[in-house]
Design a protein around this motif. Sequence first.
Motif, PDB file in Angstrom:
ATOM      1  N   GLN A 180       0.820  -1.232   0.000  1.00 22.70           N
ATOM      2  CA  GLN A 180       0.000   0.000   0.000  1.00 22.70           C
ATOM      3  C   GLN A 180       0.846   1.271   0.000  1.00 22.70           C
ATOM      4  N   LEU A 181       1.994   1.173  -0.629  1.00 24.31           N
ATOM      5  CA  LEU A 181       2.900   2.326  -0.643  1.00 24.31           C
ATOM      6  C   LEU A 181       2.209   3.570  -1.205  1.00 24.31           C
ATOM      7  N   LEU A 182       1.511   3.394  -2.338  1.00 20.70           N
ATOM      8  CA  LEU A 182       0.896   4.569  -2.963  1.00 20.70           C
ATOM      9  C   LEU A 182      -0.397   4.990  -2.281  1.00 20.70           C
ATOM     10  N   SER A 183      -1.235   4.013  -1.897  1.00 22.23           N
ATOM     11  CA  SER A 183      -2.523   4.418  -1.333  1.00 22.23           C
ATOM     12  C   SER A 183      -2.360   5.008   0.061  1.00 22.23           C
ATOM     13  N   ARG A 184      -1.429   4.483   0.837  1.00 17.89           N
ATOM     14  CA  ARG A 184      -1.265   5.025   2.192  1.00 17.89           C
ATOM     15  C   ARG A 184      -0.327   6.234   2.199  1.00 17.89           C
ATOM     16  N   SER A 185       0.622   6.207   1.309  1.00 16.58           N
ATOM     17  CA  SER A 185       1.598   7.296   1.154  1.00 16.58           C
ATOM     18  C   SER A 185       2.023   7.917   2.476  1.00 16.58           C
ATOM     19  N   PHE A 186       2.595   7.081   3.349  1.00 18.18           N
ATOM     20  CA  PHE A 186       2.843   7.564   4.703  1.00 18.18           C
ATOM     21  C   PHE A 186       4.003   8.527   4.867  1.00 18.18           C
ATOM     22  N   ASP A 187       4.956   8.468   3.985  1.00 19.36           N
ATOM     23  CA  ASP A 187       6.109   9.330   4.219  1.00 19.36           C
ATOM     24  C   ASP A 187       6.799   9.641   2.896  1.00 19.36           C
ATOM     25  N   ARG A 188       7.097  10.908   2.712  1.00 19.38           N
ATOM     26  CA  ARG A 188       7.804  11.306   1.492  1.00 19.38           C
ATOM     27  C   ARG A 188       9.135  10.570   1.368  1.00 19.38           C
ATOM     28  N   ASN A 189       9.836  10.424   2.484  1.00 13.30           N
ATOM     29  CA  ASN A 189      11.106   9.700   2.460  1.00 13.30           C
ATOM     30  C   ASN A 189      10.946   8.323   1.828  1.00 13.30           C
ATOM     31  N   TYR A 190       9.842   7.654   2.195  1.00 13.06           N
ATOM     32  CA  TYR A 190       9.619   6.302   1.688  1.00 13.06           C
ATOM     33  C   TYR A 190       9.341   6.327   0.196  1.00 13.06           C
ATOM     34  N   LEU A 191       8.551   7.281  -0.239  1.00 12.49           N
ATOM     35  CA  LEU A 191       8.223   7.349  -1.667  1.00 12.49           C
ATOM     36  C   LEU A 191       9.480   7.618  -2.487  1.00 12.49           C
ATOM     37  N   VAL A 192      10.321   8.502  -1.984  1.00 12.77           N
ATOM     38  CA  VAL A 192      11.556   8.801  -2.712  1.00 12.77           C
ATOM     39  C   VAL A 192      12.478   7.590  -2.696  1.00 12.77           C
ATOM     40  N   LYS A 193      12.555   6.964  -1.542  1.00 13.26           N
ATOM     41  CA  LYS A 193      13.426   5.801  -1.404  1.00 13.26           C
ATOM     42  C   LYS A 193      12.997   4.680  -2.360  1.00 13.26           C
ATOM     43  N   TYR A 194      11.692   4.471  -2.485  1.00 13.58           N
ATOM     44  CA  TYR A 194      11.206   3.346  -3.281  1.00 13.58           C
ATOM     45  C   TYR A 194      10.998   3.691  -4.752  1.00 13.58           C
ATOM     46  N   LEU A 195      10.528   4.909  -5.019  1.00 11.68           N
ATOM     47  CA  LEU A 195      10.146   5.222  -6.401  1.00 11.68           C
ATOM     48  C   LEU A 195      10.996   6.314  -7.037  1.00 11.68           C
ATOM     49  N   GLY A 196      11.757   7.011  -6.234  1.00 13.19           N
ATOM     50  CA  GLY A 196      12.636   8.017  -6.803  1.00 13.19           C
ATOM     51  C   GLY A 196      12.094   9.422  -6.673  1.00 13.19           C
ATOM     52  N   ALA A 197      13.011  10.373  -6.724  1.00 13.46           N
ATOM     53  CA  ALA A 197      12.654  11.771  -6.498  1.00 13.46           C
ATOM     54  C   ALA A 197      11.752  12.309  -7.610  1.00 13.46           C
ATOM     55  N   TYR A 198      11.950  11.861  -8.846  1.00 10.45           N
ATOM     56  CA  TYR A 198      11.160  12.414  -9.963  1.00 10.45           C
ATOM     57  C   TYR A 198       9.756  11.833  -9.963  1.00 10.45           C
ATOM     58  N   ASN A 199       9.676  10.504  -9.780  1.00 10.40           N
ATOM     59  CA  ASN A 199       8.346   9.893  -9.718  1.00 10.40           C
ATOM     60  C   ASN A 199       7.563  10.439  -8.534  1.00 10.40           C
ATOM     61  N   PHE A 200       8.265  10.736  -7.471  1.00 11.89           N
ATOM     62  CA  PHE A 200       7.579  11.311  -6.311  1.00 11.89           C
ATOM     63  C   PHE A 200       6.919  12.636  -6.685  1.00 11.89           C
ATOM     64  N   THR A 201       7.638  13.461  -7.442  1.00 10.92           N
ATOM     65  CA  THR A 201       7.079  14.762  -7.832  1.00 10.92           C
ATOM     66  C   THR A 201       5.802  14.583  -8.658  1.00 10.92           C
ATOM     67  N   ILE A 202       5.829  13.619  -9.564  1.00  8.19           N
ATOM     68  CA  ILE A 202       4.631  13.390 -10.393  1.00  8.19           C
ATOM     69  C   ILE A 202       3.474  12.935  -9.507  1.00  8.19           C
ATOM     70  N   TYR A 203       3.769  11.998  -8.634  1.00  2.00           N
ATOM     71  CA  TYR A 203       2.754  11.478  -7.711  1.00  2.00           C
ATOM     72  C   TYR A 203       2.158  12.624  -6.898  1.00  2.00           C
ATOM     73  N   ASP A 204       3.018  13.478  -6.437  1.00  2.00           N
ATOM     74  CA  ASP A 204       2.595  14.598  -5.601  1.00  2.00           C
ATOM     75  C   ASP A 204       1.696  15.562  -6.397  1.00  2.00           C
ATOM     76  N   ILE A 205       2.057  15.800  -7.650  1.00  2.00           N
ATOM     77  CA  ILE A 205       1.245  16.708  -8.485  1.00  2.00           C
ATOM     78  C   ILE A 205      -0.159  16.108  -8.696  1.00  2.00           C
ATOM     79  N   ILE A 206      -0.213  14.804  -8.969  1.00  2.00           N
ATOM     80  CA  ILE A 206      -1.522  14.162  -9.187  1.00  2.00           C
ATOM     81  C   ILE A 206      -2.379  14.254  -7.918  1.00  2.00           C
ATOM     82  N   GLN A 207      -1.784  13.896  -6.788  1.00  2.00           N
ATOM     83  CA  GLN A 207      -2.529  13.924  -5.520  1.00  2.00           C
ATOM     84  C   GLN A 207      -3.088  15.319  -5.250  1.00  2.00           C
ATOM     85  N   ASN A 208      -2.257  16.312  -5.464  1.00  2.00           N
ATOM     86  CA  ASN A 208      -2.668  17.669  -5.140  1.00  2.00           C
ATOM     87  C   ASN A 208      -3.728  18.205  -6.080  1.00  2.00           C
TER      88      ASN A 208
END
Length: 646
Positions: A180-208
């Motif tokens: 549930q990494l994406l649905s729970r999205s508990f920590d930015r550190n985790y998202l960057v660690k697992y998916l990378g800094a660029y994918n994190f930015t895209i994910y963040d834009i979609i969520q927002n």
Amino acid sequence: MQKLTNATKGSLFLFLLAVILFWFKTYAAYQIEFNLGIDNTVQQFLLFINPLSSALFFLGLALFFKGKTQQIALITMNFLLSFLLYANIVYYRFFNDFITVPVLMQTKTNGGQLGDSALSLMSSFDIFYFTDTLILLALVLLKKVKPSAEYRKKPARIVMLVAVATFLFNLGIAEKDRPQLLSRSFDRNYLVKYLGAYNFTIYDIIQNSRSASQRAMADSSDIIEIENYIKANYTAPNPDLFGKAKEMNVIYVSMESLQTFIIDYQLNGKEVTPFLNSLANGDEFFYFPNIINQTGQGKTSDAEFIMENSLYPMAQGSVFVNKAQNTFQAAPAILKTHGYTSASFHGNYKTFWNRNEMYKSFGYDYFFDAEYYQMTEENTKNYGMKDKPFFKESMPILEGLNQPFYTKFISLSNHFPFKMDEEDTDFVPGDFGDSVVDHYFEAANYMDQALEQFINDLKASGLYDNSVIVFYGDHYGISENHNEAMAKVMGKEITPFEYAHLQRVPVFIHVPGVKGGIQEQYGGQIDVRPTVLHLLGIDTKDYLELGSDLLSKDHRQVVPFRDGDFVSPKYTSVGDHCYENETGEIVDNIACSTLAEKARAELSISDSIVNKDLLRFYQPEGFEKINRNDYQYLGPEFDLMKPSGE
Ligand code: GP9
Ligand code: MN
């Protein structure tokens, strides 16, 4: 390959060179600049491969052009991505966090503040983060690679496919390591660690953008009906207890994963939580054995949200992560207008559950996170500080706060998978053939000792006598995957009805000078805020909240779970079934239907408030609106409050 013209080869060469340089540069940045907490080889591997998909995808877009345009597109894209990486690096050096859309929106605060010191956060070595851009530029300007004369669709498409496949591969492994990494999205550190800094930015834009559109469609008329409903359902305080703790301090303790079944439970003839049992059976605390947890995917953070806002968390995802920019009228903010100082204490890093953003909206004056504690090897386990050193090191900070204060301590040791370090426990684990369940007892026992130590320290400091103390279990610790072992623990089959009742979490409330005792009424975490505010002598009639004072004679006892099921004194509804509490038997749904409607209505009112950010249209009387820009949690070196030992 032979078919490819030299020019195409040239452009592919330039592209592949760009990808490889960019990939390795990003990986180097991860290692040098960010503190991502790599725990195992899977994470190490993911960290290494995660820049690849975005490098292929974004740089690959250039291949859809031909000639000089292709080269310009490649270099521009490389520069933009490098700039994003570098911006994150500089931001991280100061804030220990990654840039998000809301951060960019409030450049006035974060950006402005960073602006003053941004230069001091940069060094000449940083040119390294643009070397690949410079190399590409040099190769093109010096005409070392020729532009491709014709546009060839095929390589471009193949690159895109490879990019998507790489991403899915990356995501697959990440989800396995961290469900549930994406649905729970508990920590930015985790998202960057697992998916990378660029994918994190895209994910963040979609969520927002999802969140922003819901908010944009709402207007002030949406609040009217809600206000009417809530005010019509207001529970007046118990006149005998109202204001009994006027102007006293408040100390909340979130007891990680603690479920009510553990209270008074004996394992091999030994009490698991002797200290809490003594509170439950004594008269210094009110003890509520029938409070259910109403958390969703946001777990600990959801519990915090419910307790401090008397609203429900979101049906999906964590409100802390998705709605931190909303207007709230949370307990710390309410108490601020009554002269209170507020602080949250937690031995994990501030970005976890986006606390450092949400606490601004709640009006927390201080957030003492991991940076304030001695995070040594022996003091930490799993997510952070072990409970005993956590409470110990918190004491001097707590004693240094201005009174009256409103504080919250978030414990950690009793966290899944529960196994303790040998030196921390001599409690013999269970023998139920399930390691999680077996170790739950030793971790709960350790927490019990830590709480006793904390109460003793509060007594020694004198704070015990002028503080309302609230202990609450945050959410379940043992999921339904462990029903088989839990059947042995409980000595009965875990039916859906039993499982619903296992969702009870203990709540204890100490009010100096007031005799406590066991309070059997049903309630939810949502009911704690009005209960505590009324004890402090603050009437909640002007606040838009969905809880009802547990100590009032009019307390409402239909208690919804986040998923629409509910518990009430007579009936429990789970899925399609209605159960009678006394027998645990399924009865006709008619018995539950009116109550179910009520439960659903409350959840949907809360969802409207949260999803549409409706509190921005509502001003409670005497309440001073919180301005998020007034709050920053920058760590001990920027705070007036010093960590213990300094
Ligand atoms: C992390 C802690 C645990 O900071 O609150 O979170 P959980 O996994 O229980 O939600
Ligand atoms: Mn928790």
